[in-house]
Design an enzyme around this catalytic site. Structure first.
Site, mmCIF file in Angstrom:
data_model
loop_
_atom_site.group_PDB
_atom_site.id
_atom_site.type_symbol
_atom_site.label_atom_id
_atom_site.label_comp_id
_atom_site.label_asym_id
_atom_site.label_seq_id
_atom_site.Cartn_x
_atom_site.Cartn_y
_atom_site.Cartn_z
ATOM 1 C CD GLN A 1 -2.086 1.393 2.935
ATOM 2 O OE1 GLN A 1 -1.502 0.766 3.816
ATOM 3 N NE2 GLN A 1 -3.031 2.269 3.217
ATOM 4 C CB SER B 1 2.486 6.986 4.544
ATOM 5 O OG SER B 1 1.392 6.486 5.248
ATOM 6 C CD GLU C 1 -4.577 0.859 7.303
ATOM 7 O OE1 GLU C 1 -5.000 1.899 6.765
ATOM 8 O OE2 GLU C 1 -3.398 0.664 7.588
HETATM 9 C C1 LIG Z 1 5.104 -0.092 11.284
HETATM 10 C C2 LIG Z 1 4.465 0.832 10.304
HETATM 11 C C3 LIG Z 1 4.009 0.334 9.095
HETATM 12 C C4 LIG Z 1 3.421 1.187 8.149
HETATM 13 N N1 LIG Z 1 3.007 0.670 6.951
HETATM 14 C C5 LIG Z 1 2.496 1.513 6.007
HETATM 15 C C6 LIG Z 1 2.154 1.040 4.708
HETATM 16 O O1 LIG Z 1 2.300 -0.143 4.411
HETATM 17 N N2 LIG Z 1 1.673 1.895 3.808
HETATM 18 C C7 LIG Z 1 1.480 3.220 4.087
HETATM 19 O O2 LIG Z 1 1.004 3.952 3.233
HETATM 20 N N3 LIG Z 1 1.809 3.714 5.312
HETATM 21 C C8 LIG Z 1 2.320 2.900 6.270
HETATM 22 N N4 LIG Z 1 2.684 3.407 7.506
HETATM 23 C C9 LIG Z 1 2.550 4.847 7.734
HETATM 24 C C10 LIG Z 1 1.500 5.236 8.752
HETATM 25 O O3 LIG Z 1 0.225 5.128 8.204
HETATM 26 C C11 LIG Z 1 1.830 6.666 9.201
HETATM 27 O O4 LIG Z 1 3.076 6.660 9.829
HETATM 28 C C12 LIG Z 1 0.809 7.193 10.172
HETATM 29 O O5 LIG Z 1 -0.436 7.371 9.543
HETATM 30 C C13 LIG Z 1 1.264 8.519 10.810
HETATM 31 O O6 LIG Z 1 1.651 9.430 9.852
HETATM 32 P P1 LIG Z 1 3.039 10.210 9.997
HETATM 33 O O7 LIG Z 1 4.079 9.199 10.198
HETATM 34 O O8 LIG Z 1 3.145 11.120 8.846
HETATM 35 O O9 LIG Z 1 2.907 11.032 11.336
HETATM 36 P P2 LIG Z 1 2.189 12.449 11.489
HETATM 37 O O10 LIG Z 1 0.892 12.419 10.777
HETATM 38 O O11 LIG Z 1 3.124 13.518 11.150
HETATM 39 O O12 LIG Z 1 1.909 12.442 13.029
HETATM 40 C C14 LIG Z 1 2.826 12.926 14.016
HETATM 41 C C15 LIG Z 1 2.058 13.071 15.323
HETATM 42 O O13 LIG Z 1 1.066 14.077 15.158
HETATM 43 C C16 LIG Z 1 -0.198 13.571 15.525
HETATM 44 N N5 LIG Z 1 -1.235 14.176 14.696
HETATM 45 C C17 LIG Z 1 -1.248 14.293 13.348
HETATM 46 N N6 LIG Z 1 -2.391 14.856 12.940
HETATM 47 C C18 LIG Z 1 -3.129 15.086 14.047
HETATM 48 C C19 LIG Z 1 -4.423 15.623 14.289
HETATM 49 N N7 LIG Z 1 -5.234 16.034 13.292
HETATM 50 N N8 LIG Z 1 -4.849 15.688 15.567
HETATM 51 C C20 LIG Z 1 -4.063 15.247 16.592
HETATM 52 N N9 LIG Z 1 -2.843 14.759 16.428
HETATM 53 C C21 LIG Z 1 -2.380 14.651 15.170
HETATM 54 C C22 LIG Z 1 -0.093 12.083 15.307
HETATM 55 O O14 LIG Z 1 -1.061 11.397 16.059
HETATM 56 C C23 LIG Z 1 1.318 11.807 15.740
HETATM 57 O O15 LIG Z 1 1.342 11.678 17.128
HETATM 58 C C24 LIG Z 1 3.255 2.565 8.460
HETATM 59 C C25 LIG Z 1 3.721 3.055 9.678
HETATM 60 C C26 LIG Z 1 4.321 2.211 10.600
HETATM 61 C C27 LIG Z 1 4.819 2.779 11.886
#
Ligand SMILES: Cc1cc2nc3c(=O)[nH]c(=O)nc-3n(C[C@H](O)[C@H](O)[C@H](O)COP(=O)(O)OP(=O)(O)OC[C@H]3O[C@@H](n4cnc5c(N)ncnc54)[C@H](O)[C@@H]3O)c2cc1C
Lengths: 371, 412
Positions: free
Chosen positions: B131, B134, B252
């Site tokens: 997928q 991100s 998901e």
């Molecule tokens: C082990 C693992 C596997 C993954 N596998 C996939 C995959 O296969 N495919 C894929 O596409 N993605 C994948 N991901 C990505 C995952 O979906 C994202 O890391 C996740 O959605 C968080 O996004 P970010 O890392 O950009 O953090 P950010 O969105 O930048 O978040 C940083 C912090 O800010 C907080 N935050 C952000 N927005 C808000 C809001 N509106 N209100 C309150 N708090 C907020 C978050 O909760 C977090 O604490 C994976 C991640 C991990 C850790």
């Protein structure tokens, strides 16, 4: 697998909700809260008896509806939601269940029809002192068929016609039926955290009693009854917790601060999401408990403990955070939030505190996994 | 309420057990003892062979139509199979994203030929999917993504894709992926997205494993440099990518959920054998209180899943209760593993599976749990979802809604 109410049970529950909305609005609860001489609402008690709810799980031969325990759980959920100020739990979850569990045929025939008809209010008298219940520290004593001692606090002890009393006989704990209208019984109403559920100190002086169950088995019976009551109480707690979440949600949507509803602020949103999570965890554990209770499954002690722990936590959290969500209003006598806060504490203590239940739960788990 | 298998369910369960007894043996990855742990490639080979075996027997995608290579069965049968497969020690993780999220999206949006081409091989484990949503610019706010897809100038109708994805689980062993791109930066962010399926082996796709804090490398950066895809690889209309992504994300929530890793049973076992200050840790009151909480949470989640199954088996839409799963599971895993390590006192620091109790399962999960709280929607985003979609509370204040993507405030 089927882990939900059936359509008939849902219907019963919906009808119960409508009934209680009409007969048990907050004004009825407050009627008991505000009147120091009133320990329950007699009209509501009568109405509930007429509905047959007191005998929902009592077999038809003993004057009940003979429906089953899942139905009783559904009613409990609604009674908890409505904060029904009646001695339902004492009479039905504790006393009727104790008699169904341990009573002789004669005792069943003598007591259950009166319970089902609402003629007999019962109370369950186990506690004597601060701290968890223990056979070692019991002081109430039965000698030559007569009971002497003090039981405190006894929920509904101020209005009950009979009590099931845990007392020692020949040095061993037993359970006994006492008629509270006998000479030698003194009742003293207690001031408690939840005046909508009355409680008393009962003093017995040479009161004739009738043993329930075999001599020396008092603690075992009490524990078996607590398991059954714990599931039913958990449904009351769940009903209360759901109502707290609704109240908090409704208020948060209406109340504006900084130009928008407070429900739009994450600190509030996440608080309510946490309430939802806890309530759903409690509901799932409750349903399992209902199944175990209804089928007398060997899993009942573990299932009951899990339901009680989950529901106590959910109601505690929802009731305190509901107040918080209401701000200053939440701290007033006028807003109903404190009624739930009070009831949450009452329900989570009446069959033993959550810490005691966690201990029971782990004891069960440890034995099960060792086996 | 009835907690036992119905007669049909019981029959299915014993049929599954018999089948697993007969076939699972060679596919067990052996003892999990570190020394004998199979390599990743070996595990993948086993998993693919096992998946093919399941497909032949109709167990690979139990609820999908037979015509598509599924089993044509009921959701409850899938649950029963999963339980038994877990017990038999042959549940592999590699196909969850493909079968749970990508293929359902393909099924919903692709033309017949494309579906025919991909569904069968995915079910049989011949092709693995990932997928690609991100990006560095947004995970929670995935619609802020920047990977551009532009029409090729040669009039072929093809698309040329440039940009970068990140955190893509399994990209390094995947054959295909579903890719969310920006096709129009001049409209608000949700309106300018388009979804494609892509060949991960195509020129212009570069996968770089990411070294995780846990030490492993399950997820990756994926770079696209002038990747050319056909217009027939588009899933859904141009500009409708967000609607397509929502279908994936909805799946998901069903696919992710239960956390694997040590639970109350393992910590109970550890507490039996670990000596505390006053005897075995299992006798410690404070520990017992927490153990009770974990048990109640784990059971609560299990029965919540059963409630969902009940709704499905009655032909009803499941309620929103399943949304509580990941928050609870991830946080419990963190709390429980932390406690298990603390119980071992100085020894708890040891992460070597040949020395640490229970083959260092607690230490490993301890280093994995932080990721679980983020993957598939962070704790905070999941709370927002419950608050907004389940409880109906207002959305957060938004400054990006009616602004063209290119004019949106952005950080690094
Ligand atoms: C082990 C693992 C596997 C993954 N596998 C996939 C995959 O296969 N495919 C894929 O596409 N993605 C994948 N991901 C990505 C995952 O979906 C994202 O890391 C996740 O959605 C968080 O996004 P970010 O890392 O950009 O953090 P950010 O969105 O930048 O978040 C940083 C912090 O800010 C907080 N935050 C952000 N927005 C808000 C809001 N509106 N209100 C309150 N708090 C907020 C978050 O909760 C977090 O604490 C994976 C991640 C991990 C850790």
């Amino acid at each position: 697998m089927n882990l939900d109410y059936s359509d008939d049970q849902k219907f019963l529950k919906d009808e119960a909700r409508k009934f209680l909305e009409a007969r048990c609005p907050p004004s009825v609860v407050r009627g008991v809260l505000d009147d120091p001489d009133k320990s329950y609402d007699a009209d509501l008690w009568k109405a509930v008896a007429e509905q047959g709810w007191l005998g929902a799980a009592i077999p038809e031969v003993h004057g009940g509806l003979g429906l089953g325990h899942v139905e009783l759980c559904a009613l409990a959920e609604e009674l908890g939601r409505a904060l029904a100020p009646i001695p339902f739990a004492s009479t039905v979850y504790f006393c009727a269940e104790a008699i169904l569990t341990a009573g002789s045929d004669q005792q069943k025939a003598h007591t259950l029809p009166k319970i089902a008809a609402g003629e007999w209010i019962g109370c369950f008298a186990t506690s004597e002192r601060p701290g968890p219940l223990s056979a070692d520290t019991l002081e109430a004593t039965v000698r030559d068929g007569k009971l002497s001692g003090v039981k405190i606090p006894v929920t509904d002890g101020d209005c009950a016609g009979f009590a099931l009393v845990l007392a020692k006989e020949n040095g061993r704990p037993g359970l006994f039926i006492a008629n509270l209208n006998e000479a030698g019984v003194t009742r003293e109403t207690l001031k408690t955290l939840d005046p909508t559920r009355g409680a008393a100190r009962l003093t017995f002086d040479q009161v004739p009693v009738w043993p329930l169950g075999a001599p020396g088995e008092g603690m075992d019976i009490v524990e078996a009854v607590f398991d059954r009551a714990a599931v039913l109480l958990a449904f009351e707690q769940l009903g209360g917790a759901d109502r707290c979440l609704e109240m908090a949600k409704d208020y948060a949507l209406d109340r504006y601060a900084f130009g928008r509803p407070i429900a739009g602020y994450q600190a509030i949103k996440h608080k309510l999401a946490d309430m939802y999570v806890k309530n759903e965890l409690a509901r799932s554990n409750c349903y399992y408990g209902a199944w175990a209770l209804n089928t007398n499954a060997p899993e009942l002690p573990l299932a009951a403990a899990a339901a009680r722990v989950a529901a106590s936590e959910a109601f505690w959290f929802a009731s305190k955070e509901n107040i918080q969500t209401h701000g200053g209003m939440g701290f007033t006598w006028q807003v109903d939030a404190h009624l739930y806060f009070r009831r949450a504490r009452q329900l989570s203590l009446v069959a033993g505190a959550p810490a005691t239940w966690k201990e029971r739960l782990v004891g069960q788990l440890d034995r099960k996994n060792a086996a | 309420m009835d907690f036992n298998d119905s007669p049909e369910e019981a029959a299915f369960r014993s049929q599954v057990r018999a089948w697993l007894d007969a076939h699972a043996g060679p596919f067990r990855s052996g003892s999990s003892m570190a020394a004998r742990r199979p390599s990743h490639d070996e595990l993948l080979r086993l998993a693919k062979a096992w998946q093919a075996k399941k497909a032949d027997a109709g167990y690979a995608a139990i609820t999908w139509p037979k015509a598509w290579g599924g089993g044509g069965g009921e959701p409850i049968q899938q649950v029963i199979f999963n339980q038994e497969e877990q017990k038999a020690g042959v549940a592999f993780p590699f196909f969850t994203i493909g079968l749970g999220m990508c293929i359902p999206t393909v099924m919903a949006f692709a033309d017949e030929a494309t579906k025919k081409r991909f569904v069968g091989p995915a079910i049989r484990g011949e092709e693995i999917w990932c997928q690609l949503f991100s990006e560095p610019a947004g995970g929670s706010d995935v619609a802020a993504l920047r990977t551009r897809a532009e029409r090729a100038e040669d009039g072929s109708g093809d698309w040329i894709i440039n940009g970068q994805k990140v955190w893509t689980t399994g990209a390094h062993y995947s054959d295909y992926g579903i890719l969310l791109t920006r096709t129009n930066p001049d409209v608000p962010k949700h309106k300018g997205l388009t979804m494609f399926w892509i060949d991960m082996h195509a020129p212009g796709v570069e996968v770089r494993p990411i070294h995780q804090m846990s030490g492993g490398s399950e997820f990756n950066e994926v770079y696209f440099t002038d990747l050319r895809v056909k217009d027939s690889q588009r899933l859904g209309d141009v500009g409708q990518g967000w609607q397509v992504a929502l279908v994936t994300l909805m799946n998901e929530r069903l696919a992710v959920g239960g956390a694997s890793g040590p639970n109350y049973r393992e910590i109970l076992e550890l507490a039996r054998t670990t000596l505390g200050a006053d005897g075995p840790a299992i006798e410690d009151r404070a520990f017992r209180q927490r153990l009770a909480d974990w048990y109640v949470q784990a059971e609560g989640l299990k029965f919540t899943r059963y409630r969902t199954m009940t709704a499905l088996s009655r032909g009803q839409t499941p309620g929103p209760e399943s949304s509580i799963g990941k928050i609870i599971a991830a946080n419990q895993l963190q709390d429980l593993t932390n406690q298990a390590i603390e119980m071992q006192d100085q020894f708890g620091i040891i992460a070597d599976p040949s020395i640490a109790p229970m083959e260092a399962a607690f230490q490993q999960a301890f280093m994995w749990a932080p990721g679980l709280r983020i993957a598939g929607g962070t704790d905070e985003i999941l709370r927002n979802i419950i608050a907004e979609r389940v409880l109906g509370l207002p959305g957060d204040v938004r400054v990006d809604k009616d602004v063209a993507f290119k004019d949106m405030p952005r950080g690094v």
